[in-house]
Write a protein that holds these residues in place. Structure first.
Motif, PDB file in Angstrom:
ATOM      1  N   PHE A 124       0.854  -1.180   0.000  1.00 13.39           N
ATOM      2  CA  PHE A 124       0.000   0.000   0.000  1.00 13.39           C
ATOM      3  C   PHE A 124       0.891   1.231   0.000  1.00 13.39           C
ATOM      4  CE2 PHE A 124      -1.940   3.443   2.394  1.00 13.39           C
ATOM      5  CZ  PHE A 124      -3.014   3.714   1.560  1.00 13.39           C
ATOM      6  N   ILE A 125       0.647   2.120  -0.959  1.00  7.75           N
ATOM      7  CA  ILE A 125       1.371   3.382  -1.003  1.00  7.75           C
ATOM      8  C   ILE A 125       0.342   4.479  -0.772  1.00  7.75           C
ATOM      9  CG2 ILE A 125       2.838   4.898  -2.376  1.00  7.75           C
ATOM     10  CD1 ILE A 125       4.165   2.242  -1.932  1.00  7.75           C
ATOM     11  N   GLN A 156       5.101   4.106   2.051  1.00 10.98           N
ATOM     12  CA  GLN A 156       4.620   2.735   2.014  1.00 10.98           C
ATOM     13  C   GLN A 156       4.011   2.388   3.365  1.00 10.98           C
ATOM     14  OE1 GLN A 156       7.416   0.265   0.017  1.00 10.98           O
ATOM     15  NE2 GLN A 156       6.545  -1.616   0.816  1.00 10.98           N
ATOM     16  N   GLY A 157       2.884   1.676   3.357  1.00 15.75           N
ATOM     17  CA  GLY A 157       2.216   1.286   4.587  1.00 15.75           C
ATOM     18  C   GLY A 157       3.082   0.392   5.446  1.00 15.75           C
TER      19      GLY A 157
END
Lengths: 422, 386
Positions: free
Chosen positions: B326-327, B334-335
């Motif tokens: 996830f970005i 980034q997550g």
């Protein structure tokens, strides 16, 4: 051709009735195929650009054979000519002249045979270059997976040859029928030199240097000098000092102009002897020096044939593993499809960079498919996200109930929320 | 493609070589001819009646050869060939990338690890001979367990190839539970093939018996398919009219084999997508852009050596995406566990840091950057991408 309308018509309608389902599948597949090639082909032509070594090595081999053959012809011819020259000014009797001339004639016959044999070899090598060109050009979107498979085998043979696993290399090439696409014969030349060096013999290596003198000189190679130094050190080790000095005069002195420092250092071993504890000279007596010579030879050999200095496998793996490496690869539940789920690949990737991620990419845990606008992500009440496809299918099978495969939480399909992830 | 120019130039070289080689032959022939003539002249002077002595014949020969100049003759054709050879090589260097190791980091791959990876790969491809040979040559530890497991698989596949289902059915029976867990329909497909064979042979009772013994136990997971299969019994003798027959008769044995090896690898805790093949394929897709970067930007070696992340994203394609990342669309971060993705009530997803920032550290409601909806931090839910 005779036309028989009735049975033809029958089968046609029958086929049409039975077809719709399979037709739909076929057209779907065709659509998917049509979309993929454009990307695939552009990838392909880019990756074909990586195949320099594949064409260069047989070409270099061809070139080398042509030049060597020609040199030997030139040598033979000028030998004959000068024999004629010298005989013309000497006082030959009639018998002498006959035997002299007939020996020259038979020498020329030998040269002719050699020329024909050389021509045959050159033709074979040209054929090999063509086979490789054909192989590169045969790659297209339809046979891509087979072609890639062959490429991997070529890369593996290259690795085995460089690591001296000759038997495995030959076996792999033979079972896969790719002998024309790998360089087993070229490595034969290297094998002789390497095995001799491993036995602490320099003669084949020196002969190799003599064969390739002009090329080595052009690339300012130090290999021959290093061989000479090693021979000198061996004489000192054997306490054969007088011979060592004679050897140095004959073979080391000519290098003085370019490598004076090293020459001086090695000559100093005369003073320090093989048992020395002085670090600068101790290393010169170590057995490891022979391994260094092998490595140095390999580098020269690769350079001469236009090969990459590293095995192709290492080059491809470095790039590939970097592109695959993410922090998630090192978690326990890394999916098995990821090479980096395996300990051995993780070890290789340890000192490689991570891939760069610019956009969110979500992979469904259940179907392993990428989630996108056509298969958007859905959120369970516990915050876990799966693809719509997977959850729809689960609901269909279980009367609208969803069980989170990671936590075991059960909910209704209607409890799911959409997530928009850009 | 640029290879065409290389090919053209190469064929030109081949032609020139033929020319040069026939030229060599001519030169040699000519010298030979002169020598033989001289020899004849000396020999013909049997009874020493002629006034010519051998010396003058040899002198004659020398002047003939000098006049002809064989060395020069040899050189001229070769010179042209040599220029063509170097030109062709330059074309090759222009058409293809002459040094693909430019983007390599100076690191050593551990030899043993590499050998293990290669051996595993060869065995997984069913190349047992080559694998054994490599183990012998490298002195790598033997992979006996893996080898025997894979040998079993290849024997089953071999049997399938000759349309012998029995070994596959045996394996499926033994691993019934695990296959069910993986949601595989392999068991059904194998029985389906056998059942359809019996149907095609027109033996209704045999088919029925087979269905009772082998299809009935699969009812809970494959009711639909079994119903359709059983319906085929009704059409025995006129199967071409049966609406299901075409759908159910498995003709693609190759696919059956693929599914079997997929399941087999899965049960071994491996993947049928051989990891070495995946990694090398990824490499072939990454290298071109990596090399372009090195050439265009002139990245310094020492910088490249310590870079933690590739300087650009590489799109390997869907089939190489194994993880969810996830970005955050706002911060581009980034997550992570500390900064996880959060679902806003409107359905848009941002990272926790951006939500906290927009809400001034949870002190007020904020507007979603993608739609006009107002949200508070309390309404946001943390997401998990398993």
């Amino acid at each position: 051709m005779e036309i028989d309308p009735l049975p033809n018509g029958n089968t046609a309608t029958e086929n049409a009735a039975a077809r719709p389902a399979s037709d739909a599948v076929a057209s779907l597949a065709a659509a998917a195929k049509a979309a993929a090639p454009a990307l695939k082909v552009s990838h392909l032509s880019d990756s074909l650009k990586l195949e320099h070594q594949f064409l260069r090595v047989p070409f270099e081999h061809y070139k080398k054979t042509i030049r060597a053959n020609h040199r030997s012809v030139e040598k033979e011819v000028s030998a004959v000519i000068s024999a004629v020259d010298s005989s013309s000014s000497s006082d030959f009797s009639r018998d002498d002249a006959v035997s002299h001339l007939s020996s020259l004639v038979s020498r020329l016959q030998g040269l002719k045979r050699k020329l024909e044999e050389g021509s045959r070899v050159e033709n074979l090598q040209a054929q090999r270059c063509r086979a490789r060109l054909d192989h590169l050009e045969s790659a297209d979107a339809d046979n891509l997976s087979e072609w890639s498979n062959t490429r991997l085998k070529r890369i593996l043979v290259d690795y085995m040859l460089r690591m001296s696993y000759y038997e495995s290399a030959a076996k792999l090439a033979e079972t896969s029928n790719i002998q024309d696409l790998v360089d087993i014969d070229v490595f034969h030349e290297a094998r002789r030199v390497i095995e001799a060096l491993q036995n602490k013999e320099v003669a084949p290596a020196l002969a190799w240097c003599a064969d390739n003198r002009s090329r080595l000189k052009k690339s300012k190679s130090k290999f021959e000098f290093q061989l000479r130094l090693q021979e000198f050190v061996e004489l000192v080790r054997a306490d054969n000092n007088m011979r060592a000095i004679l050897y140095a005069r004959k073979y080391l002195a000519p290098w003085g102009a370019i490598h004076m420092k090293e020459l001086q250092r090695v000559l100093a071993t005369l003073a320090f002897k093989s048992g020395t504890e002085c670090a600068t000279y101790k290393v010169l007596f170590e057995v490891k020096q022979w391994d260094n010579l092998v490595d140095l030879f390999k580098q020269e050999f690769y350079r001469l044939y236009g090969m990459t200095l590293e095995p192709l496998l290492n080059i491809y793996l470095q790039a590939g593993l970097s592109a695959l490496k993410t922090p998630f690869c090192y978690e326990d539940d890394c999916p098995k499809d990821d090479p980096l789920s395996q300990e051995s690949f993780r070890k290789l990737a340890a000192s490689l960079p991570f891939s760069k991620q610019q956009h969110s990419k979500l992979v469904c845990y259940i179907t392993k498919e990428l989630m996108d606008t056509e298969n958007p992500p859905m959120v369970l009440p516990n915050g876990y996200v799966y693809s719509t496809k997977a959850l729809e299918e689960m609901a269909r099978r279980n009367n609208g109930k969803i069980t989170c495969p990671r936590t075991g939480v059960v909910c209704n399909y209607s409890d799911l929320a959409k997530a928009y992830i850009s | 493609m640029e290879l065409n120019t290389f090919r053209g130039s190469f064929e030109h070289v081949v032609k020139k070589r033929k020319l040069s080689s026939s030229n060599c032959l001519q030169v040699v022939d000519k010298i030979n001819h002169e020598l033989e003539r001289a020899l004849l002249r000396v020999q013909s002077d049997q009874d020493l009646t002629l006034t010519v002595d051998p010396k003058s014949i040899l002198k004659d020969l020398k002047s003939k050869l000098d006049e002809f100049g064989p060395e020069k003759e040899l050189e001229s054709s070769q010179k042209e060939l040599n220029t063509n050879l170097s030109k062709t090589q330059k074309l090759l260097e222009k058409a293809l990338n002459p040094d693909i190791s430019k983007a390599n980091r100076k690191i050593e791959f551990d030899g043993q690890t590499m050998n293990k990876i290669i051996t595993d790969h060869l065995l997984s491809q069913g190349m047992f001979d080559v694998g054994d040979c490599l183990i012998k040559e490298t002195g790598a530890p033997e992979a006996n367990l893996l080898r025997s497991q894979l040998l079993e698989m290849y024997q089953i596949l071999e049997a399938l190839h000759t349309r012998n289902l029995q070994p596959a059915l045996n394996w499926v029976t033994v691993n019934h539970e695990k296959l069910k867990e993986n949601g595989s329909s392999l068991e059904l497909k194998l029985h389906q093939v056998r059942f359809m064979e019996l149907v095609q042979q027109g033996s209704q009772s045999d088919a029925l018996k087979y269905a009772r013994a082998h299809l009935a136990p699969l009812a809970c997971s494959h009711m639909d398919e079994i119903q359709k299969l059983m319906a085929c019994l009704v059409w025995i003798g006129k199967l071409e009219k049966c609406p299901y027959f075409k759908l159910l008769a498995i003709t693609n044995w190759e696919k059956l084999g693929d599914e079997l090896s997929r399941q087999f690898f899965l049960l071994l805790g491996r993947s049928c997508r051989l990891p070495l093949a995946v990694a090398v394929e990824a490499g072939s897709k990454t290298l071109p852009s990596l090399l372009k970067l090195m050439n265009l930007m002139g990245v310094k070696t020492q910088d490249w050596q310590v870079m933690e992340e590739l300087p650009f994203p590489v799109d390997l394609g869907k089939s190489f995406q194994f993880h969810s990342t996830f970005i955050c669309p706002v911060t581009r971060d980034q997550g992570t566990l500390e900064n996880p993705p959060m679902l806003l009530p409107c359905g848009h997803v941002l990272c926790r840091h951006s939500i906290l920032k927009m809400s001034k550290n949870n002190s007020r409601t904020f507007k979603c950057p993608y739609c006009p909806l107002d949200s508070s931090v309390a309404q946001c839910r943390q997401l998990h991408f398993p």
